[in-house]
Design an enzyme around this catalytic site. Structure first.
Site, mmCIF file in Angstrom:
data_model
loop_
_atom_site.group_PDB
_atom_site.id
_atom_site.type_symbol
_atom_site.label_atom_id
_atom_site.label_comp_id
_atom_site.label_asym_id
_atom_site.label_seq_id
_atom_site.Cartn_x
_atom_site.Cartn_y
_atom_site.Cartn_z
ATOM 1 N N ARG A 144 -1.013 -9.508 12.500
ATOM 2 C CA ARG A 144 -1.546 -8.430 11.652
ATOM 3 C C ARG A 144 -2.268 -9.000 10.440
ATOM 4 N NH1 ARG A 144 3.870 -5.759 10.617
ATOM 5 N NH2 ARG A 144 2.801 -4.431 9.102
ATOM 6 N N ARG A 174 -10.383 0.254 7.772
ATOM 7 C CA ARG A 174 -9.911 -1.092 8.059
ATOM 8 C C ARG A 174 -11.003 -1.950 8.682
ATOM 9 N NH1 ARG A 174 -3.774 -1.995 8.997
ATOM 10 N NH2 ARG A 174 -3.328 0.063 8.238
ATOM 11 N N ARG A 229 10.595 -1.632 11.560
ATOM 12 C CA ARG A 229 9.412 -1.315 12.362
ATOM 13 C C ARG A 229 9.234 -2.331 13.480
ATOM 14 N NH1 ARG A 229 4.541 -0.060 8.228
ATOM 15 N NH2 ARG A 229 3.457 -1.422 9.695
ATOM 16 N N LYS A 284 0.832 -1.218 0.000
ATOM 17 C CA LYS A 284 0.000 0.000 0.000
ATOM 18 C C LYS A 284 0.865 1.266 0.000
ATOM 19 C CE LYS A 284 -2.092 -1.121 3.880
ATOM 20 N NZ LYS A 284 -1.401 -2.400 4.151
ATOM 21 N N ARG A 309 11.498 -5.767 5.487
ATOM 22 C CA ARG A 309 11.335 -4.334 5.206
ATOM 23 C C ARG A 309 12.279 -3.487 6.062
ATOM 24 N NH1 ARG A 309 5.540 -1.986 5.433
ATOM 25 N NH2 ARG A 309 5.487 -3.358 7.230
HETATM 26 P P1 AP5 Z 1 4.779 -1.561 1.927
HETATM 27 O O1 AP5 Z 1 4.449 -0.761 0.715
HETATM 28 O O2 AP5 Z 1 5.482 -0.892 3.041
HETATM 29 O O3 AP5 Z 1 3.459 -2.317 2.428
HETATM 30 P P2 AP5 Z 1 2.157 -1.785 3.158
HETATM 31 O O4 AP5 Z 1 0.987 -2.431 2.498
HETATM 32 O O5 AP5 Z 1 2.171 -0.317 3.284
HETATM 33 O O6 AP5 Z 1 2.373 -2.508 4.549
HETATM 34 P P3 AP5 Z 1 2.192 -1.992 6.046
HETATM 35 O O7 AP5 Z 1 2.944 -2.964 6.877
HETATM 36 O O8 AP5 Z 1 2.536 -0.547 6.163
HETATM 37 O O9 AP5 Z 1 0.667 -2.188 6.246
HETATM 38 P P4 AP5 Z 1 -0.065 -2.353 7.585
HETATM 39 O O10 AP5 Z 1 -1.462 -2.259 7.161
HETATM 40 O O11 AP5 Z 1 0.290 -3.561 8.347
HETATM 41 O O12 AP5 Z 1 0.525 -1.180 8.478
HETATM 42 P P5 AP5 Z 1 0.080 0.315 8.717
HETATM 43 O O13 AP5 Z 1 1.299 1.123 8.848
HETATM 44 O O14 AP5 Z 1 -0.945 0.721 7.734
HETATM 45 O O15 AP5 Z 1 5.631 -2.818 1.422
HETATM 46 C C1 AP5 Z 1 6.097 -3.779 2.345
HETATM 47 C C2 AP5 Z 1 7.497 -4.268 1.974
HETATM 48 O O16 AP5 Z 1 7.428 -5.014 0.759
HETATM 49 C C3 AP5 Z 1 8.504 -3.144 1.706
HETATM 50 O O17 AP5 Z 1 9.761 -3.572 2.143
HETATM 51 C C4 AP5 Z 1 8.474 -2.956 0.174
HETATM 52 O O18 AP5 Z 1 9.713 -2.501 -0.314
HETATM 53 C C5 AP5 Z 1 8.183 -4.388 -0.290
HETATM 54 N N1 AP5 Z 1 7.338 -4.457 -1.491
HETATM 55 C C6 AP5 Z 1 6.228 -3.704 -1.772
HETATM 56 N N2 AP5 Z 1 5.684 -4.082 -2.941
HETATM 57 C C7 AP5 Z 1 6.450 -5.113 -3.407
HETATM 58 C C8 AP5 Z 1 6.387 -5.938 -4.591
HETATM 59 N N3 AP5 Z 1 5.420 -5.781 -5.492
HETATM 60 N N4 AP5 Z 1 7.326 -6.895 -4.736
HETATM 61 C C9 AP5 Z 1 8.320 -7.062 -3.796
HETATM 62 N N5 AP5 Z 1 8.434 -6.326 -2.679
HETATM 63 C C10 AP5 Z 1 7.506 -5.355 -2.479
HETATM 64 O O19 AP5 Z 1 -0.611 0.209 10.151
HETATM 65 C C11 AP5 Z 1 0.151 -0.122 11.278
HETATM 66 C C12 AP5 Z 1 -0.760 -0.311 12.490
HETATM 67 O O20 AP5 Z 1 -1.439 0.928 12.795
HETATM 68 C C13 AP5 Z 1 -1.884 -1.340 12.329
HETATM 69 O O21 AP5 Z 1 -1.436 -2.653 12.557
HETATM 70 C C14 AP5 Z 1 -2.885 -0.833 13.390
HETATM 71 O O22 AP5 Z 1 -2.482 -1.215 14.681
HETATM 72 C C15 AP5 Z 1 -2.759 0.677 13.279
HETATM 73 N N6 AP5 Z 1 -3.729 1.257 12.317
HETATM 74 C C16 AP5 Z 1 -3.442 1.877 11.135
HETATM 75 N N7 AP5 Z 1 -4.563 2.247 10.508
HETATM 76 C C17 AP5 Z 1 -5.602 1.855 11.284
HETATM 77 C C18 AP5 Z 1 -7.021 1.915 11.149
HETATM 78 N N8 AP5 Z 1 -7.585 2.465 10.068
HETATM 79 N N9 AP5 Z 1 -7.773 1.393 12.144
HETATM 80 C C19 AP5 Z 1 -7.217 0.848 13.254
HETATM 81 N N10 AP5 Z 1 -5.884 0.722 13.432
HETATM 82 C C20 AP5 Z 1 -5.070 1.228 12.459
HETATM 83 MG MG MG Z 2 2.324 1.028 4.900
#
Ligand code: AP5
Ligand code: MG
Length: 209
Positions: free
Chosen positions: A166, A88, A155, A13, A122
């Site tokens: 997760r 979410r 992270r 994402k 990552r």
């Molecule tokens: P990356 O692009 O960083 O992936 P991402 O989908 O952004 O993953 P996140 O881990 O950030 O998502 P998440 O939903 O768990 O965490 P968030 O920060 O939103 O890519 C990942 C890795 O893969 C990177 O190393 C990249 O280089 C690599 N990559 C990407 N695409 C690739 C490809 N095509 N091929 C190969 N490699 C690739 O949320 C964190 C926490 O916050 C949640 O767990 C929750 O506790 C809280 N939170 C956030 N939003 C809410 C909400 N709306 N409601 C309640 N709690 C929330």
């Molecule tokens: Mg992210």
């Protein structure tokens, strides 16, 4: 253009959002990044969110809805925005409908094992937010940010244990959103196992169609 990006942890994402905001000139709103900033600053909100995030759970709907409601009123959202990681839950999606009319929702779909492999490899830059991957997108100099030269970090929730939790949380609480937006006729699904540039092309093709 008002977009939502849905995808399990490490589906890509943040990676895709960074490219799409440049292409369309719109704002990137990552609720995960916003929460991590609060944790780093040690605010009351950050302290509430810290242990929930580290354990791979979700912070409360009320809290996150209030944050997004304020964020989308800011000036940089006038041309549109990409919500990365919000909504979410179905409750969050229903509240969002009261706030704005979405143009499209992009679902980046990939199998659990791919996401687990990506998230444990990552690396992120604490200074400029750039994201790398030891296996798939390494920085030029090991452990150092290509953009600003800062030491890269991992992270707190990018462990196998928290990652599995997760992914489970995604299936239980967030996957129902796919059906929710499919019914509304605004869902675009892309194959998240493709190389990064191919996914970007598929998304832009879907959005411009
Ligand atoms: P990356 O692009 O960083 O992936 P991402 O989908 O952004 O993953 P996140 O881990 O950030 O998502 P998440 O939903 O768990 O965490 P968030 O920060 O939103 O890519 C990942 C890795 O893969 C990177 O190393 C990249 O280089 C690599 N990559 C990407 N695409 C690739 C490809 N095509 N091929 C190969 N490699 C690739 O949320 C964190 C926490 O916050 C949640 O767990 C929750 O506790 C809280 N939170 C956030 N939003 C809410 C909400 N709306 N409601 C309640 N709690 C929330
Ligand atoms: Mg992210």
């Amino acid at each position: 253009m008002k977009l939502v990006l849905i995808g399990a942890p490490a589906a890509g994402k943040g990676t895709q959002a960074a490219r799409l905001v440049k292409h369309y000139g719109i704002a990137h709103i990552s609720t995960g990044d916003m929460l991590r900033e609060e944790v780093a600053k040690g605010t009351e909100l950050g302290n509430q969110a810290k242990s929930i995030m580290a354990a791979g759970g979700l912070v409360s709907d009320e809290l996150i809805i209030a944050i997004v409601k304020e964020r989308i009123k800011k000036d940089d959202c006038k041309n549109g925005f990409i919500l990365d990681g919000f909504p979410r839950t179905v409750v969050q999606a229903e509240k969002l409908e009261e706030m704005v009319t979405l143009d499209k929702v992009v679902y980046i779909n990939a199998p659990d094992e791919v996401m687990l492999e990506r998230l444990t490899a990552r690396q992120t830059c604490p200074k400029c937010g750039a994201t790398y991957n030891k296996m798939f997108l390494p920085s030029k100099k090991e452990g150092i940010c290509d953009v600003c030269g800062e030491q890269l970090t991992q992270r707190k929730d990018d462990t196998v244990e928290a990652g599995k939790k997760r992914i489970q949380t995604f299936h239980e609480q967030s996957e129902p959103l796919v059906g929710f937006y499919e019914k509304e006729g605004i869902l675009i699904e892309v194959d998240g196992t493709q190389p990064i540039d191919e996914i970007t092309k598929s998304i832009i093709h879907g959005l411009d169609a």
